[in-house]
Scaffold this motif. Structure first.
Motif, PDB file in Angstrom:
ATOM      1  N   PHE A 107       9.692 -74.252 -34.732  1.00 38.58           N
ATOM      2  CA  PHE A 107      10.070 -75.051 -35.474  1.00 38.58           C
ATOM      3  C   PHE A 107      11.410 -75.368 -35.896  1.00 38.58           C
ATOM      4  N   CYS A 108      10.876 -76.925 -36.322  1.00 40.36           N
ATOM      5  CA  CYS A 108      12.517 -77.953 -36.803  1.00 40.36           C
ATOM      6  C   CYS A 108      13.047 -78.622 -37.032  1.00 40.36           C
ATOM      7  N   ALA A 109      13.970 -78.559 -37.295  1.00 41.52           N
ATOM      8  CA  ALA A 109      14.201 -78.697 -38.961  1.00 41.52           C
ATOM      9  C   ALA A 109      15.469 -80.187 -38.936  1.00 41.52           C
ATOM     10  N   GLU A 110      15.090 -81.085 -39.706  1.00 44.48           N
ATOM     11  CA  GLU A 110      15.368 -82.409 -39.737  1.00 44.48           C
ATOM     12  C   GLU A 110      16.213 -82.756 -41.102  1.00 44.48           C
ATOM     13  N   GLU A 111      17.572 -83.124 -41.367  1.00 44.54           N
ATOM     14  CA  GLU A 111      18.032 -83.923 -42.165  1.00 44.54           C
ATOM     15  C   GLU A 111      19.135 -85.000 -41.543  1.00 44.54           C
ATOM     16  N   TRP A 115      20.158 -82.188 -37.411  1.00 47.96           N
ATOM     17  CA  TRP A 115      19.116 -81.354 -36.664  1.00 47.96           C
ATOM     18  C   TRP A 115      19.566 -80.114 -35.951  1.00 47.96           C
ATOM     19  N   GLY A 116      17.991 -79.317 -36.068  1.00 50.33           N
ATOM     20  CA  GLY A 116      18.788 -78.039 -35.149  1.00 50.33           C
ATOM     21  C   GLY A 116      17.046 -77.747 -35.009  1.00 50.33           C
ATOM     22  N   LEU A 117      16.862 -76.641 -33.866  1.00 49.26           N
ATOM     23  CA  LEU A 117      15.130 -75.953 -33.503  1.00 49.26           C
ATOM     24  C   LEU A 117      15.442 -75.086 -33.298  1.00 49.26           C
ATOM     25  N   GLN A 118      13.712 -74.831 -33.376  1.00 50.78           N
ATOM     26  CA  GLN A 118      14.061 -72.814 -33.212  1.00 50.78           C
ATOM     27  C   GLN A 118      13.831 -73.171 -31.157  1.00 50.78           C
ATOM     28  N   GLU A 119      14.580 -72.020 -30.436  1.00 46.57           N
ATOM     29  CA  GLU A 119      14.128 -72.169 -28.606  1.00 46.57           C
ATOM     30  C   GLU A 119      13.218 -71.763 -28.594  1.00 46.57           C
ATOM     31  N   GLY A 120      13.020 -73.292 -27.622  1.00 45.31           N
ATOM     32  CA  GLY A 120      11.008 -73.343 -27.125  1.00 45.31           C
ATOM     33  C   GLY A 120      10.575 -74.538 -27.615  1.00 45.31           C
ATOM     34  N   PHE A 121      11.069 -75.102 -28.904  1.00 52.03           N
ATOM     35  CA  PHE A 121      10.477 -75.899 -29.479  1.00 52.03           C
ATOM     36  C   PHE A 121      10.145 -77.326 -28.435  1.00 52.03           C
ATOM     37  N   GLU A 122      11.037 -77.380 -28.111  1.00 56.18           N
ATOM     38  CA  GLU A 122      11.176 -79.002 -27.098  1.00 56.18           C
ATOM     39  C   GLU A 122      10.785 -79.910 -27.752  1.00 56.18           C
ATOM     40  N   PRO A 135      17.012 -69.300 -34.958  1.00 58.50           N
ATOM     41  CA  PRO A 135      15.367 -68.557 -35.222  1.00 58.50           C
ATOM     42  C   PRO A 135      15.836 -69.629 -36.741  1.00 58.50           C
ATOM     43  N   VAL A 136      14.764 -69.622 -37.049  1.00 60.08           N
ATOM     44  CA  VAL A 136      14.468 -70.944 -38.339  1.00 60.08           C
ATOM     45  C   VAL A 136      14.756 -70.369 -39.870  1.00 60.08           C
ATOM     46  N   ALA A 137      15.027 -69.554 -39.881  1.00 63.76           N
ATOM     47  CA  ALA A 137      15.802 -68.354 -41.156  1.00 63.76           C
ATOM     48  C   ALA A 137      16.679 -69.891 -41.347  1.00 63.76           C
ATOM     49  N   ASP A 138      17.563 -69.656 -39.919  1.00 64.16           N
ATOM     50  CA  ASP A 138      19.116 -70.684 -40.038  1.00 64.16           C
ATOM     51  C   ASP A 138      18.786 -71.664 -40.188  1.00 64.16           C
ATOM     52  N   LEU A 139      17.323 -72.024 -39.730  1.00 58.72           N
ATOM     53  CA  LEU A 139      18.039 -74.013 -39.369  1.00 58.72           C
ATOM     54  C   LEU A 139      17.093 -73.900 -41.269  1.00 58.72           C
ATOM     55  N   GLY A 141      18.393 -72.328 -44.035  1.00 52.87           N
ATOM     56  CA  GLY A 141      19.096 -71.599 -45.147  1.00 52.87           C
ATOM     57  C   GLY A 141      19.704 -72.089 -46.123  1.00 52.87           C
ATOM     58  N   GLN A 142      20.142 -71.942 -47.606  1.00 50.28           N
ATOM     59  CA  GLN A 142      20.229 -72.715 -49.004  1.00 50.28           C
ATOM     60  C   GLN A 142      21.901 -73.770 -48.279  1.00 50.28           C
ATOM     61  N   GLN A 143      22.373 -73.321 -47.353  1.00 50.95           N
ATOM     62  CA  GLN A 143      23.051 -74.740 -46.769  1.00 50.95           C
ATOM     63  C   GLN A 143      22.640 -75.825 -46.623  1.00 50.95           C
ATOM     64  N   ARG A 144      21.147 -75.552 -45.999  1.00 52.51           N
ATOM     65  CA  ARG A 144      20.471 -77.083 -45.349  1.00 52.51           C
ATOM     66  C   ARG A 144      20.138 -77.586 -46.278  1.00 52.51           C
ATOM     67  N   SER A 145      19.852 -78.852 -46.487  1.00 52.36           N
ATOM     68  CA  SER A 145      18.848 -80.261 -46.887  1.00 52.36           C
ATOM     69  C   SER A 145      18.012 -81.069 -46.079  1.00 52.36           C
ATOM     70  N   VAL A 146      17.110 -79.726 -45.478  1.00 55.34           N
ATOM     71  CA  VAL A 146      16.021 -80.485 -45.113  1.00 55.34           C
ATOM     72  C   VAL A 146      15.470 -81.370 -45.369  1.00 55.34           C
ATOM     73  N   VAL A 147      15.032 -82.440 -44.357  1.00 54.33           N
ATOM     74  CA  VAL A 147      14.540 -83.521 -45.483  1.00 54.33           C
ATOM     75  C   VAL A 147      12.877 -83.541 -44.959  1.00 54.33           C
ATOM     76  N   LYS A 148      13.103 -82.921 -43.513  1.00 56.74           N
ATOM     77  CA  LYS A 148      10.987 -82.848 -43.102  1.00 56.74           C
ATOM     78  C   LYS A 148      11.377 -81.829 -41.688  1.00 56.74           C
ATOM     79  N   LEU A 149      10.304 -81.062 -42.207  1.00 61.28           N
ATOM     80  CA  LEU A 149      10.314 -79.503 -40.769  1.00 61.28           C
ATOM     81  C   LEU A 149       9.154 -79.884 -40.005  1.00 61.28           C
ATOM     82  N   LEU A 150       9.392 -79.598 -38.585  1.00 63.18           N
ATOM     83  CA  LEU A 150       8.693 -80.187 -38.125  1.00 63.18           C
ATOM     84  C   LEU A 150       7.873 -78.874 -37.305  1.00 63.18           C
ATOM     85  N   ILE A 151       6.113 -78.707 -37.020  1.00 60.70           N
ATOM     86  CA  ILE A 151       5.777 -77.584 -36.800  1.00 60.70           C
ATOM     87  C   ILE A 151       5.099 -77.636 -35.666  1.00 60.70           C
ATOM     88  N   ARG A 152       5.676 -76.814 -34.481  1.00 60.32           N
ATOM     89  CA  ARG A 152       4.724 -76.878 -33.511  1.00 60.32           C
ATOM     90  C   ARG A 152       4.022 -75.851 -33.043  1.00 60.32           C
TER      91      ARG A 152
END
Length: 276
Positions: A107-111, A115-122, A135-139, A141-152
């Motif tokens: 997963f990659c999480a875009e605010e 932005w942040g991603l998991q190791e290996g997402f590339e 890890p995805v849980a940290d990407l 979390g409640q403190q995040r404002s994710v506008v798009k989640l990418l799934i690889r």
């Protein structure tokens, strides 16, 4: 025939050439349209940090819809005008359900600006490195404002990834894709977010009838936008899903097809004005 009062275009593989830049023909056409009083909109899946490609069109004062319409941006100031984030609990549930079906998913999480991603997402670091690799849980979390989640899905083509995961995600979010390749990527936004929905709001705000709008696209995430307008165009290099939908097919993105079509639309607009 309706006179075109607004022109909206996707960027990659549509308005931009293979080298990721707009051609001189496309630039000149957009500037001419803006000078003629036509509203210009760019609707893209790109994140905020990838919009520098539009700097040379600042004089056309385009409205920019990024993240598939989840974020709107003032092109003159760079200010975030509006954003629609995905509810953190919905995100958590979606990630859990996706991992049940595809344990290898990354997963990659875009605010809006981070932005942040998991190791290996590339993901391309060309426009800046991630703010967080975790890890995805940290990407999400409640403190995040994710506008798009990418799934690889490594080894799973985008189309197959969509077939497998879209039913799992269901109507909890909007699921689409703008990349077609052997290692698929899905794009997940808040329910109701799409280029079409964002463009409909722009048209309403500007007082433009969508029947008087033209739009250009190449991938499934453009369908909602093309279905909205009175003048929908697919580039010749578009995904088969678009080519099957009956949109008018223009030339290839590497042949300035969007710019040439805009020029023709402007000529028709001028001729229509001259007969009134």
């Amino acid at each position: 025939m309706h006179s075109v009062e607004l022109i909206a275009s996707d960027l990659d593989q549509t308005f931009l050439s293979s080298d990721k830049t707009p051609s001189a023909t496309n630039i000149a056409a957009v500037r001419a349209a803006a000078a003629a009083g036509v509203h210009i909109v760019f609707a893209t899946g790109r994140p905020y940090r990838w919009l520098d490609v539009l700097q040379q069109l600042a004089d056309a004062d385009p409205i920019v819809l990024a993240f598939n319409g989840a974020v709107s941006i003032d092109s003159r100031t760079g200010e975030i005008l509006h954003q629609q984030a995905i509810d953190p609990q919905v995100l958590t549930d979606i990630v859990a359900d996706v991992c049940d079906v595809l344990p290898s998913a990354l997963f990659c999480a875009e605010e809006a600006r981070h932005w942040g991603l998991q190791e290996g997402f590339e993901r391309s670091f060309e426009k800046g490195r991630p703010d967080l690799v975790a890890p995805v849980a940290d990407l999400i979390g409640q403190q995040r404002s994710v506008v798009k989640l990418l799934i690889r899905g490594w080894g799973v083509p985008s189309e197959e990834l969509y077939r497998r995961l879209a039913p799992v995600i269901g109507d909890r979010a909007t699921t689409t894709y703008s990349f077609s390749g052997p290692d698929g990527i899905l794009e997940v936004s808040s329910a109701g977010v799409s280029k079409g929905a964002a463009l409909a709001k722009v048209c309403a705000d500007l007082g433009v009838d969508p029947a008087d709008a033209a739009a250009f696209g190449d991938m499934p995430n453009d369908i909602s936008m093309l279905d909205l307008v009175g003048h929908p165009y697919a580039v010749a290099n578009a995904h088969p899903q678009l080519l099957r939908r009956g949109y008018q097919v223009i030339g290839d993105h590497d042949d300035s097809a969007v710019g040439r079509t805009i020029t023709a639309l402007l000529a028709d607009r001028q001729a229509s004005a001259g007969t009134r």
